[in-house]
Scaffold this motif. Sequence first.
Motif, PDB file in Angstrom:
ATOM      1  N   LEU A 136       1.131  -0.498  -0.005  1.00  0.00           N
ATOM      2  CA  LEU A 136      -0.692  -0.381  -0.145  1.00  0.00           C
ATOM      3  C   LEU A 136       0.931   1.400   0.222  1.00  0.00           C
ATOM      4  CD1 LEU A 136      -2.179  -0.739   2.244  1.00  0.00           C
ATOM      5  CD2 LEU A 136      -3.032  -0.429   0.219  1.00  0.00           C
ATOM      6  N   PRO A 137       0.372   2.421  -0.186  1.00  0.00           N
ATOM      7  CA  PRO A 137       0.979   3.543  -0.582  1.00  0.00           C
ATOM      8  C   PRO A 137       0.855   4.417   1.023  1.00  0.00           C
ATOM      9  CG  PRO A 137      -0.921   3.978  -1.779  1.00  0.00           C
ATOM     10  CD  PRO A 137      -0.472   2.386  -1.790  1.00  0.00           C
ATOM     11  N   ILE A 138       1.752   4.952   1.151  1.00  0.00           N
ATOM     12  CA  ILE A 138       1.339   5.334   2.225  1.00  0.00           C
ATOM     13  C   ILE A 138       0.186   7.254   2.222  1.00  0.00           C
ATOM     14  CG2 ILE A 138       2.558   7.543   3.835  1.00  0.00           C
ATOM     15  CD1 ILE A 138       3.763   3.794   4.574  1.00  0.00           C
ATOM     16  N   ALA A 139       0.678   7.157   1.355  1.00  0.00           N
ATOM     17  CA  ALA A 139      -0.141   8.468   0.763  1.00  0.00           C
ATOM     18  C   ALA A 139      -0.008   9.077  -0.345  1.00  0.00           C
ATOM     19  CB  ALA A 139       0.288  10.054   1.763  1.00  0.00           C
ATOM     20  N   GLU A 140      -0.711   9.225  -0.848  1.00  0.00           N
ATOM     21  CA  GLU A 140      -0.932   9.650  -2.486  1.00  0.00           C
ATOM     22  C   GLU A 140      -0.791  11.186  -2.755  1.00  0.00           C
ATOM     23  OE1 GLU A 140      -5.284   8.267  -2.578  1.00  0.00           O
ATOM     24  OE2 GLU A 140      -5.390   7.328  -4.063  1.00  0.00           O
TER      25      GLU A 140
END
Lengths: 144, 129, 192, 87, 775, 120, 497
Positions: free
Chosen positions: E565-569
């Motif tokens: 999963l990405p940490i944040a977009e």
Amino acid sequence: MGERSLLLDVGIRTVFHTVLLFGVFLLFAGHNAPGGGFIGGLVTAAAFVLRFVADPEGRSGRPLPFHPTSLLGGGIALAVLTATASWLFGGELLESGKATLDAPLLGAVKVTSALPFDIGVYLVVVGLVGTVLTTLGTEREGPT
Amino acid sequence: MTVTLALTVGVLFATGTYLLLQRTLTRVVIGLALMGHGANVLLLLAGGRAGDAPFVSDAGPPPGAADPLPQALALTAIVITFGVTAFLLALAYRSWQHTHDDDVEDDPEDKRIAALAHEQHPPARKDEG
Amino acid sequence: MRRARPILVLWLTIVWVALWGDVTVANVASGIAVALTLVFALPASGDRGRATSGGAQIRPLRALHFAGWFAWKLVEANVVVAWEVLTPRNKINEGVVAVPLHGCSDGLTMLVASCVSLTPGTLVLDVEVDPLVLYVHVLHLRTIEEVRDEVQTLEHLAIQAFGTAAARASLAADHERRRSASTDVATGKDRT
Amino acid sequence: MIETVSTIALAGLAVSGVLCAVRLIRPGSLADRMVALDALLIVVVSGIAVQAARTGDGTYLDVLVVAALLGFLGTVTVARFIERRGA
Amino acid sequence: MLLLCALAPAATVVWAITQAGDVLDGRPVTEQRSWVPSLGVELAFRLDGFALLMVALVSGVGVAIFAYASTYFSPRPDLGRFAGLLTAFAGSMLGLVLTDNLLVLYVCWELTSVTSYLLIGFEDTKAPARAAALHALLITGAGGLAMLAGFIVLGQAAGTYTFSEILAAPPSGTAVGIAAALILLGAFTKSAQVPFHSWLPGAMAAPTPVSAYLHSATMVKAGVYLIARFAPALAPIVIWWRPVVVGVGIATMLVGGLSALRQHDVKLLLAHGTVSQLGFLVALFGAGWEEATFAGAALLLAHALFKATLFMTVGIVDHAAHTRDLRQLSGLHSSLRPVAIVAVVATASMAGLPPFLGFVAKEAGLGGLLHEGSRATAVLIGIVAGSALTVAYGARFVWGAFATKAGSAGKAMAATPIDQPGAAILVPAVALTVATVVLGALPVLADPLIEAAARSLDPRVEGVHLQLWHGITVALGLSVLAIAVGAALFFGRDRVARTQERLPRTSSGTEVYQATLAGTLHLADRVTSVVQSGSLPRYLQVTLVTLLALPGVALLGGPGIPTDLPIAENPLQVVVAVLVVGAAIAAARARRRFAAVLCLGGVGYGVAVLFVIQGAPDLALTQLLVETLAVVIFVLVLRHLPERFSETPRRLSRLSRIAVAAGVGVFTASFAVIAGAARREPSISGELLARALPEGGGRNVVNVILVDFRGLDTLGEITVLAVAALGIASLVLSGRSSREAGAAAHDPDEPVPAGGHTADHPRTEAISREGTPLG
Amino acid sequence: MILATSFGDVVVSFLLLAGVALSLLAGIGLQRFPDVFARMHAATKPATLGLVLILVAAALRLADGGDVIKLLVIAAAQFITAPLGAHMIGRAAHRAGDQMGPETTVDELAAARRQRDDDD
Amino acid sequence: MRVLLPLPVVLPLLAAGTSLALHRHRWLQRALGLVTLTAVVVASLVLLLEVRADGISVVDVGGWPAPIGITLVADLFAAIMLAVSTAMLLAVLVYAIGHPATDDASRFFHPTYLVLAAGVSLAFLTGDLFNLFVAFEIMLIASYVLITLGGSQEQVRSGMTYVVISLLSSTLFVTAVALVYAATGTVNLADLAGRLDGIDPAIRNALGLTLLVVFGVKAAIFPLFSWLPDSYPTAPSPVTAIFAGLLTKVGVYAIIRTQTLLFPSDGASTVLLVLAALTMVVGVLGAISQNDIKRILSFHIVSQIGYMILGLGLFTVAGIAGAIFYIVHHIVVKTTLFLVGGLVEVSAGTGALSRLSGLARRAPVVAALFALPALSLAGIPPFSGFVAKLALVQAGLDVGQGLVIGVSLLVSLLTLFSMTKIWAGAFWGEPTEVEASDRAGGEGPLRAPRLMVGATAVLVVTSLGIAVGAGPLHDLSSDAASGLMAPDRYVGAVLDR
Ligand code: NA
Ligand code: NA
């Protein structure tokens, strides 16, 4: 005691109509831009809340120029009627109708049945907030 | 779907739960509101990646448009929660009128039975037949 | 307020057209219609019937003067407060000063009070009417007179820029009186 | 250039927002929290405006209009009704 | 009224007589109607020999009972209810014996239990009657439910619920054993077999006609009826059947007899006697031996005749002497001579004295058992012992009710004063007694019926006949033995009583029942006090813990949290998330209402920004507006409430709240990412985006969804809003109207305001630092 | 509204950075100033000015005339509502008895109130 | 058919709006309510017949085909539920109008009641998970208003419990919808059925259980039921009656619908069976410990929900048919019993057993009206409850679930015990003075208003009718259950047209 504030009164009087106008705009613009019945209704309702906050006791006239219950009933009725109109004429429930009217001066005006439906939504939202203002808003403070 | 947003959802639910498990109705309402925020963010998360606002031009939808359906669902959920919360607050007010408090009292009949149950001996009941 | 209505309708129409983004007959017509509907169907809740609530006249040059003066004060005050925020030493000396004003329409009072409040370092805490007194919270209080002077000047400039002829005349008369009396202006406390 | 500048700007606003939030969250007087909430809203509006400046896209301006016109409503209402209890 | 109702059983008698020809010839009369065929419930009826015997019994005795009851009661307003219930019972009982469908049999079975309940509790102002009614209902009801389960197991094993088909071709296997056990539970409870017999003496709280009819002649025979039907088919298949059923029967016969000897209330004495006789019947039928079965049928008839008669006489005695305590009854043999004669004859039949029907039946039974050889020895011994007890308590009954007792100081006790009853009341008893005598003297009259009955139960019954005189046989010898022992027991009654006193008292069925009942009530209170604490926080906690326990645990078996999963977009997402999290935690920790509301506002604005970042302008706008208006509504309410939250003691500890909160947080967060990673197909939104403009006519897809694609949601949603508004108005207006009412007349019920919040004491300062009010 | 790109970018950048700087000022001020009244001077006002600068920057970047007027509306609204909010919060805080800094010497509003209460 | 299907939703909504407008004219409000609900009942019955004859009926709202728009679907199960529920709504409305305390005195009663009807109908008909949430909310908000209509202290206290718990479950519902959408990308039930098939079984199971918890709160299954006995008894009798009859059953409907359509199980579901057993037992023990008619009856609602879940948990046609039959029986009988409870309160002035006595003599009609449904509730033959119980016992023993069936039989005994407690406590015994009733003092016969008695009597007759017509009705339930056990039919009807 809750004194009114001259500044708040005047300030709110200044922005009141602009907020109202913006609410109406959002209502109409909603099909193509951010907005719609909910948002427009909420903005319009907020305009009345503004006026209420300036003058909770309604010393300078009724806080609402309408009876909120009638807005609720009217809004629901409008939405349901719009929803059933096509159905009554053999279409599906809530089937949207679209028409383009050639109005003088205005040119081609696109009309969809989504609009009256959205207006119903708009009225109900305003009616709800109006009800809150005329009930919870006008309760006197202090022990009953 | 990102770690950050998932954690945000988790914290909103956790803080909401924490408040919910208390006696004061105001806290309960605030707790429910926090959980509601969590649910709405979750709904948006369910749509997948962030994107452009879902507005369609004549050329069609933008290629990176966000999923519009969860947005519509969340909007509906927000408004419904708003209406119900307003009602709950009115209820809290009415409760205050009665009891001058907004603590949620235990059910008196339940308390009576609990007291019965904790007597040492089985309660002698007349008229069971 | 009645006189202000055409302006309000105009303003609303402009905003309407602007919101829709292009100037078409349809937009203008609907804008006027909406504006008229709103203004007449939903009048702002009435004022408090004070004599001073009146209309406005705009004198562009004076208005520019007012705007310039205010802009300067705004920048100056922002710099002062920025300095205060960024330097380690604390030179804050707070106080609440009663500033008696000449008296003007509600709108102008609001304008003056807003300008005072928008300026970092001064903030209108409360307003008294009849006679008009602003209670101004000051971050760096040096003298009470300095505060009063500044606010009164602002009012003066505002009336000059936006006041009606009557208001300007009254202001001039007041100045005359004050000059002849040449005494200290009573404090707000004394006046009540 | 605008890209870089707006990134810096957003970073600065982020810092400012966090500072405001700290004041909102920290135990303090209600007035403090209200001031913080007001400021926070302005920072948020600024952020969206920066974003608009960066992309040249006006989609979110309506959000700004609403925030600017009505953002103070919440705090003003709180102020309006709590002052009665203090008085 | 009651006489009118007697027409119903009388008509049944007539009907039975018309059908008797076919039935006695071994051709059952059948009739079938459909009710719930898919569940196997068919209104199938089958009048065979045994059914005919039961019908004769139910309706014949029924006529007598109705006649008796019509003179027994003095006029009272609820006689109509009584008559109705009694008729309903008779109908149910007829249905029970006539039906050929196990499920319909259960229906009738339960109906007899319910009518029995209502009849036992007929004197409903008396607490003992109510308690006894319940006792009977619960015991027979419990057994009935077991029986139902047994029927269904049996029916499913057999593939049919038709009684005659199952008996003709009984299924086998463990299921049948289970079914048999369950069915026997029903039979034993209904027929008051040990250890379920305690309810029957209690049922004597009913008016005497009820006791005579339901609790001696008919209803209590239902269990016997069932055993009689099943025994020939199941005894050979289910290995434990014979020892258990016969054993229970013998035990009941002995226990009942012994208890009867202890009674002072003559009605109770008869009741215990009934228990004993029911045991006898169960023992005879239960073995599934042909001749015993035959004898059982005869005894069934005999018992109905003499026991109903005896109860009737007790009723007359009770009415006349206003007591049933044999220690207070004296000299009634002369003052109530006709009654005494009838009672003596009936008792003689019960005790198995010739030349009455009871004797004939018992002789048949002893003879039949003797034919079974050594395997029946134990049974024989038991029955002889039981018969001896029967003789003894029979004598005790006659003596107790009618004899002139020895009083104090060697003198005879004074005759109990009586109200002389009318002659009519004795007519039904006399009629039944005549039957006892005639059928005893001329058993050939009863023989066709009994034989047909026995043969319909067990086709192997062949060449057995009722006879008054078999000659000098072992059976006769056993009878004489029983009579002799019985007489000895009666004459040595004082010593017997002392011996019984000395025996260790085992807990009786009644005590077990009462303990069970009390235990159930206590358990109910305990369980309820735990699950139904009355505390909202507890309920909420339970709900959330359930969420963790069910889906939460299920999730643990899943693929786990994705690692890619990405940490944040967007970095801003992190900043805003931190802000939201901080404000949420602050809201949770706030001690003052407005502070919490402002923090909530902060969360709401933050969430709006998250929506902006996510690409949802409509949502952001809505969130912003709703949050603002929500704050306003909060303020409108909270302005009335105290500034700080009351910190009353909480039901849930802080730690448990934190634990649940953490659990819920972890659950939702991890479920969110796991569910997101599980997606295999694109969402349906592609269609929505594509069709919004051309078909929906709008560029704002979210709005098109709201007013068009999913307009129904929106319609519902505004309905919610409108009703919420009504609710708010309703609540606030109810407060106003009650206030107005209170102003008009000060309402004393209105709670006194809690201390500290009166008008004179404005609540604590609203704007102040946390901790000290002004610091 | 579209300026020459490079020069326009410079102006926009300057406006953005200046606006953000003011915004930062507000954040820091909220932390540093000693009491709620002082913090109000530091917080909303610079932030408002900062916002207006950013709005101007955005106006320079947005091609659509309608959008520019929206920005104008936003700025106007901010100019009207920000002082109102500050005024109401300040008034409430003062009435509720929030303390000013320890060096406060003059409070003519409190004095006026006391006077008025005595008259009643 | 296309015209008929939306009627039960649309008509009450229209009428609700109109009723609101007529709030000054109570008689018009009453007439409107009666006419509307009568029409809805007729429409529902016709719909039921048509579905029986022609199969699943589907309407794409707005003309948008599934899964783009919202689909209304009436399969046999939905049609049965709709018909029974609307009939109850009508009967209870008649009763409410006849109530001397004039429950419809509030001008908000009729519009809200109509909205409740619309919400219940929509919940049965919708083929969309999120729209189901909306339907629940419509129903719930109306129920919030109705349960607090008098605004008394007791009502407000218990109303808070009710509203807060419901709100939590609504929030969890939104959460569940979000999770389902995250995993599948759709909210249309038919579409979901296919898409859920393709995802990891553990996740699918967790989603199913989340929805079970959500609906479990509404359905009041163990351990999520505690709110119910605390809140229902404080409402006005007609309101309690309709809640008792309908609302929890909408929850049960949702459980059955989602578990059969979205999360079908190959064999008996242990989780459901355990929950069912605990629900039955704890509910009946709660009933035994109570001392007030409405509270006793409220706990029995819980207990009997267990029977319905038991039928579902077996996951056989027979089990689900039993559950459906049980639901139908329960709706009628439970509504009736609460109406009788109301009659007792109206005529005797209290519902507390400790203060009631001897009503069988003083109010024999009420006693009879109580006795029949009470016996039915306890599963005593030949009443409808017996057939329902029989169906479940057969279904359970058929698949060897003896333990849970044993529990259910024990519970039915305890139910009978509990009914006798009411009977012996209120109807038997020495007639005593009536409390707080100005209409009938002393020991004379007690009277309840004819309209109330009449409405109750009609329901009692209806419940007898269910017993008499149990054969066809059970066949109908079996057909409905077969439909539920073959989700492909539902999916096909919605998606492939
Ligand atoms: Na419910
Ligand atoms: Na009682």
